[in-house]
Design an enzyme around this catalytic site. Structure first.
Site, PDB file in Angstrom:
ATOM      1  N   CYS A  72     -24.924  95.572 -80.071  1.00 47.20           N
ATOM      2  CA  CYS A  72     -25.280  96.608 -81.240  1.00 47.20           C
ATOM      3  C   CYS A  72     -23.522  97.730 -81.970  1.00 47.20           C
ATOM      4  O   CYS A  72     -22.756  96.745 -80.765  1.00 47.20           O
ATOM      5  CB  CYS A  72     -25.965  97.901 -80.311  1.00 47.20           C
ATOM      6  SG  CYS A  72     -24.744  98.436 -78.850  1.00 47.20           S
ATOM      7  N   ALA A  84     -21.098  97.765 -78.845  1.00 42.54           N
ATOM      8  CA  ALA A  84     -21.130  96.389 -78.504  1.00 42.54           C
ATOM      9  C   ALA A  84     -19.501  95.803 -78.866  1.00 42.54           C
ATOM     10  O   ALA A  84     -18.559  95.108 -78.480  1.00 42.54           O
ATOM     11  CB  ALA A  84     -22.277  95.209 -78.128  1.00 42.54           C
ATOM     12  N   ARG A  91     -16.407  89.948 -70.938  1.00 46.19           N
ATOM     13  CA  ARG A  91     -16.006  88.877 -72.211  1.00 46.19           C
ATOM     14  C   ARG A  91     -14.401  88.505 -71.242  1.00 46.19           C
ATOM     15  O   ARG A  91     -14.427  87.529 -71.683  1.00 46.19           O
ATOM     16  CB  ARG A  91     -15.766  90.028 -72.741  1.00 46.19           C
ATOM     17  CG  ARG A  91     -16.722  90.707 -74.128  1.00 46.19           C
ATOM     18  CD  ARG A  91     -17.028  91.101 -75.033  1.00 46.19           C
ATOM     19  NE  ARG A  91     -15.788  90.583 -76.227  1.00 46.19           N
ATOM     20  CZ  ARG A  91     -16.191  90.156 -76.820  1.00 46.19           C
ATOM     21  NH1 ARG A  91     -16.962  89.257 -76.308  1.00 46.19           N
ATOM     22  NH2 ARG A  91     -15.207  88.772 -77.442  1.00 46.19           N
ATOM     23  N   HIS A  99     -17.956  96.679 -85.464  1.00 44.74           N
ATOM     24  CA  HIS A  99     -16.547  95.677 -85.763  1.00 44.74           C
ATOM     25  C   HIS A  99     -15.820  96.145 -86.959  1.00 44.74           C
ATOM     26  O   HIS A  99     -14.873  96.645 -86.995  1.00 44.74           O
ATOM     27  CB  HIS A  99     -16.062  94.571 -86.396  1.00 44.74           C
ATOM     28  CG  HIS A  99     -17.069  93.155 -85.293  1.00 44.74           C
ATOM     29  ND1 HIS A  99     -18.060  92.631 -86.111  1.00 44.74           N
ATOM     30  CD2 HIS A  99     -17.705  93.248 -83.880  1.00 44.74           C
ATOM     31  CE1 HIS A  99     -17.955  91.486 -84.259  1.00 44.74           C
ATOM     32  NE2 HIS A  99     -18.019  91.959 -84.142  1.00 44.74           N
TER      33      HIS A  99
END
Lengths: 490, 521
Positions: free
Chosen positions: A62, A65, A96, A195
């Site tokens: 989503c 994230a 990550r 982003h």
């Protein structure tokens, strides 16, 4: 079976679509294509960046994230508050592998999690007061943090909280940058909007902080954008840029600091690795500060050399010579790596399903090892990603957008690649199927994969997985079909 | 620089001089504080003064030791035969739940979402439910779809029951296709609560309106309800005990097959699990044993209220005494004797305790984790002569607190113990500096406390012993057992050998600390 021809590939797509109800079938058909290198644009052949079909196993995440997990998390001196219920902050902690150099909990905060742990009363009465108090608590316990970001989870946008007002007020009080990020998980259709929202938040709340106060820097200042330093990728990239004579004044965002963001307008060239997650800010800096940007690819010696030369072409001869010097320096080591691993990997087929840039950017690295990419797809790409992808892949390669678990399994069953590169959610199903698999988000807990040093690790890892003996032991001796020994004997 | 003979991954690659120089140069752009200042602030974070500030927090959670409801709901759904877990809400949550379990179990995890986006947030998620259920029933060959929710659906107030009802009416799914559901808001309780809610939802769906002709004792079985359980061995050990006792049982929620399928060349999305028939028959059992009794409030209420079961008052069967009590109660309820094989197993555990007691007696251990797990672990520690110190439970409740308090007061080894209900791992970090235990026992998240304490100096290091959930950074520990005597054996072995490893670490300096670096222990 080897590579499919066009008809076979198209037939396979049709076969896979058969299982869906009519509406879902129509929708999914638009996201699957067979590559045609002649195409100028992917627009006519593939649809991307659309809603996932409900009830179908998408692998997407989503906006939160994409924001907290991807863009913000790796900046080391910014404290990211996961604002809302406890889960999001917990699930996005430490997965990550964005490496940083610093003292955790003192001047670096990447591997801590900060949450406002919403309770029912916060939903009912709003969380703004809690947020204000929480910022004071952050400030008292972590005085060396340089900035705070407020990462909105789903409820924030639904209950009408005004995190912008709280951020402004508290920023004035504590004298530090506080960035409200409206990355609620329901916004957009995937990580991708997270982003974009993050890029915009940096544009609106951070990037211009030192406008008019920056010195001119040097003619060789560059910034790395879109490298999250997974397994140390950005460090293995930075070393090459510095060796060729450039000064890397900022890393976005792996191991980066807020000062680096604020100093980026000094850069003479922005180097963009993950186009998908940071092209927005690169475009903004081009517009506002006149900084050109360049996409580069640091996977595999062929692409690295191409990229180093292209980067150097923006500078004077000292840098151009520097690029040649760097390429020459690493060439013997790369030749030795390829001499060792290519014979072990030659002709092996790879299928990829990853995120922002890797389905196209790693193709060259696989080809350096004699491997062939026979299928590639993205969780959250846009059409401009597919425009770039069709050029990198061979004709008749399968391309799949927002592929479902079922589609991936069927494609792999039929195409029978020697290696699948995808994520943790896909990994273990392919293990069960006996298909060698590497996680291509986290480098399967290895890395770096960027740069020359990274390619050595990449080659080692692909070899260890493709050629490990475990894949040949799936059948007990008493389970082997009777005709198999005969076939072998013949 | 890499050489083909010695290819180095991140460690030790970045420890090489050329990379250390890169990091040093990068520092000049970072505007970080000086190393001296960082060292000073680090030291301050280890003080009592900092601890007081830390414990004064009211709004901020740092390094939580809990997750949210739907994670638990999803694990519960996995335990039923051919059941697809369907999560009504944002898709990102589901990606996180799958990833979280992938990393812990190292297994494929199949959950689906109905991918609510901005329009659904405005108009409600009914369309998503309709289309989602239609696709899911067509695609996944499930016998049941278990639905729980993420916070978006809860905040906007979606009426899940009505949506599913309408989906049936309008033909998106068959009228009779089993779709139990539960509301699992992330802003209430934790993953433990979500398990309870989903479980109650499934039981309710299949039994609430089908109680006619059903009564306790009719099928001669007992029901076992595991709660949020991530040790596969725990499912297996209880089944073995039932088999050895000759007790007929129903494991209500049994994911140990689906979370442990063999590598055969085929991926099976479903394996094992409690069947719908077993659920429907569950009210006919003699009674229901709840293995995690402090956190299954809703389930308990339903089973007592609707099935009319008298649920035995038991604590989690961890350690000796509570396993004894569990077996005695099973025996009492079923009339089956506890066989010699189990008595022998108990004897073996006691034998191991006599063998190892000298290494464990008086050791100070901090503990964190989920409520019942921590309670059972602390109980067993007290039986081993270990002195638990800081006991952190981020998702505790009043019942748990009360029971813990009593247990600690009743044991001479509870004298150093202090309960920290609702606290997180940043609180525990402070405690590990100001009142150092010998070890921390908990999930992988504890490793950061070990690292931070070591940074202060080797004598301050508090090593982590990995017991609990999640364990991401060691392989296959989820296969082990913590319940029953068998679980006692695993816990005891783990704790004892951690103590001995630590002693070796501290005494392996040649010519310096060779004394006590013994071959025999």
């Amino acid at each position: 079976m080897g590579l499919l021809n066009r008809e076979e590939a198209e037939a396979l797509i049709q076969e896979v679509l058969e299982v869906y109800p009519e509406k879902a079938k129509k929708d999914r058909a638009k996201h699957l294509m067979v590559n045609d290198k002649k195409l100028e644009s992917a627009k006519k052949c593939i649809t991307s960046n659309r809603k996932s079909v409900p009830g179908v196993m998408t692998q997407r995440g989503c906006a939160y994230a994409g924001a907290k997990g991807v863009v913000w998390g790796p900046f080391k001196d910014i404290i990211d508050i996961s604002h809302g219920p406890i889960g999001c902050g917990q699930y996005s902690r430490g997965g990550r592998r964005n490496y940083y150099s610093g003292i955790a909990g003192v001047d670096s905060f990447c591997d801590l999690m900060f949450s406002s742990d919403f309770q029912e009363k916060d939903i009912v009465f709003g969380g703004d007061k809690k947020l204000a108090k929480l910022i004071d608590e952050v400030e008292s316990l972590f005085p060396l943090s340089k900035a705070i970001s407020v990462q909105s989870e789903c409820p924030i946008g639904l209950i009408g909280d005004d995190i912008e007002a709280v951020s402004k007020k508290k920023a004035a009080e504590i004298g530090k940058t506080i960035v409200p990020v409206r990355c609620e998980g329901f916004r957009g259709v995937s990580q991708s909007l997270g982003h974009h929202i993050s890029n915009d938040a940096i544009r609106d709340w951070v990037i211009s902080n030192r406008d008019g106060k920056l010195d001119a820097g040097t003619p060789y200042d560059v910034a790395i954008l879109g490298d999250y330093n997974i397994g140390g990728d950005a460090w293995a990239s930075r070393i090459l840029l510095e060796e060729m004579g450039l000064n890397v004044v900022a890393q976005w965002s792996g191991d980066g600091t807020i000062a680096e963001i604020e100093n980026t307008p000094k850069a003479k060239l922005n180097l963009l690795h993950c186009y998908r997650s940071m092209n927005y800010i690169a475009r903004h800096m081009e517009e506002k500060y006149g900084i050109p940007w360049l996409e580069y690819n640091f996977f595999g010696p062929t692409k690295i050399a191409e990229s180093l030369r292209e980067i150097a072409s923006h500078f004077d001869d000292t840098i151009k010579e520097g690029a040649e010097r760097v390429i020459a320096k690493y060439q013997p080591a790369m030749d030795a790596i390829i001499a060792k691993f290519k014979p072990r990997l030659q002709g092996k087929k790879v299928m990829l399903y990853v995120g922002g840039l890797r389905p196209r950017h790693t193709v060259g690295a696989y080809e350096d090892l004699g491997m062939e990419v026979v299928g590639a797809g993205y969780e959250f790409a846009h059409n401009d990603d597919y425009d770039r992808t069709i050029k990198e892949l061979k004709d008749a390669t399968l391309i799949y957008d927002d592929a479902t678990g079922y589609e991936l399994e069927e494609f792999v069953r039929q195409v029978k690649p020697d290696l699948v590169g995808s994520g943790i959610k896909e990994k273990y199903a392919f293990h069960k199927m006996g298909v060698p698999f590497r996680q291509m988000h986290s480098w399967d807990y290895s890395g770096p994969y960027h740069g020359y040093d990274g390619f050595a690790v990449f080659a080692r890892d692909m070899d260890m997985t493709v050629n490990n003996p475990c894949w040949s032991m799936f059948k007990a001796p008493w389970q082997k079909p009777a005709e198999e020994p005969e076939a072998k004997a013949a | 620089m890499q050489t083909v003979e010695n290819i180095k991954p991140c460690f030790p690659l970045f420890n090489e001089d050329e990379y250390q120089a890169v990091l040093e140069k990068k520092r000049t752009y970072e505007e970080r504080v000086s190393p001296e200042k960082a060292a000073e602030v680090f030291e301050w974070t280890t003080t009592k003064e900092y601890q007081d500030l830390n414990f004064a927090r009211q709004a901020l959670t740092i390094n939580a030791a809990k997750a949210c409801q739907p994670l638990g709901g999803a694990l519960c759904g996995l335990g039923f035969e051919k059941t697809m877990v369907y999560i009504h809400g944002s898709q990102g949550c589901v990606a996180y739940f799958r990833t979280y379990f992938n990393r812990h179990f190292k297994e494929p995890i199949a959950f689906i979402a109905d991918s609510m986006t901005e329009d659904a947030a405005v108009f409600g998620g009914q369309k998503n439910v309709h289309e989602g259920l239609q696709n899911a029933t067509k695609l996944y060959d499930a016998k049941m779809i278990a639905v729980c929710t993420t916070c978006i659906a809860e905040v906007i107030g979606d009426d899940l029951g009505a949506f599913i009802g309408n989906a049936r009416k309008e033909g998106y799914v068959d009228k009779d296709f089993p779709i139990p559901y539960a509301n699992t808001p992330s802003f209430v309780g934790s993953h433990i609560t979500g398990w309870d809610n989903m479980f109650e939802g499934i039981m309710r769906y299949f039994t609430l309106n089908e109680m006619e002709g059903k009564a306790p004792g009719q099928n001669g079985k007992i029901n076992i309800v595991p709660g949020f359980e991530t040790y596969l061995g725990n499912y297996r050990v209880i089944k073995r005990y039932m088999k050895e006792m000759g007790v007929d049982y129903t494991y209500l929620c049994d994911p140990d097959e689906v979370l442990d399928t063999p590598a055969t060349g085929e991926y099976e999305m479903y394996a094992g699990g409690t069947t719908i028939e077993e659920v429907k028959d569950a009210p006919n059992a003699i009674t229901t044993f709840m293995l995690q009794s402090t956190t299954l409030e809703k389930t308990k209420k339903y089973i007592e209220g609707t099935w009319n079961h008298e649920i035995p008052k038991l604590s989690i069967p961890m350690g000796v005494e509570w396993t004894d009590e569990f077996l005695l109660k099973v025996s009492e309820a079923t009339g089956k004797a506890i066989p010699a094989s189990i008595t022998k197993e108990r004897g073996r555990l006691i034998d191991m305790m006599t063998d190892s007691h000298q290494w464990l007696h008086g050791k100070k251990m901090a503990v964190f984790g989920d409520p019942d797990f921590v309670m059972g672990l602390v109980k067993f520690m007290l039986e081993l002569g270990i002195e638990p110190t800081h006991i952190v439970c981020n998702n505790s409740n009043k019942r748990w607190e009360k029971a813990m308090k009593k247990m600690l007061e009743d044991s001479p080894y509870g004298i150093h113990a202090k309960l920290y209900p609702g606290c997180d791992l940043w609180h525990l970090r402070s405690l590990c500096f100001t009142d150092k235990p010998d070890f921390i026992v908990g999930s992988s998240y504890g490793k950061f406390i070990q690292r931070d304490t070591l940074y202060k100096g080797p004598e301050f290091e508090v090593p982590l012993i990995r017991l609990g959930f999640p364990i991401f950074d060691r392989h296959h520990l989820h296969r082990m057992t913590t319940l029953g005597y068998e679980g006692g054996m695993y816990i005891l072995t783990t704790l004892t050998n951690a103590v001995l490893e630590r002693l070796d670490d501290q005494t392996k300096m040649l010519g310096k600390t060779d004394y006590n670096f013994d071959l025999v222990r």
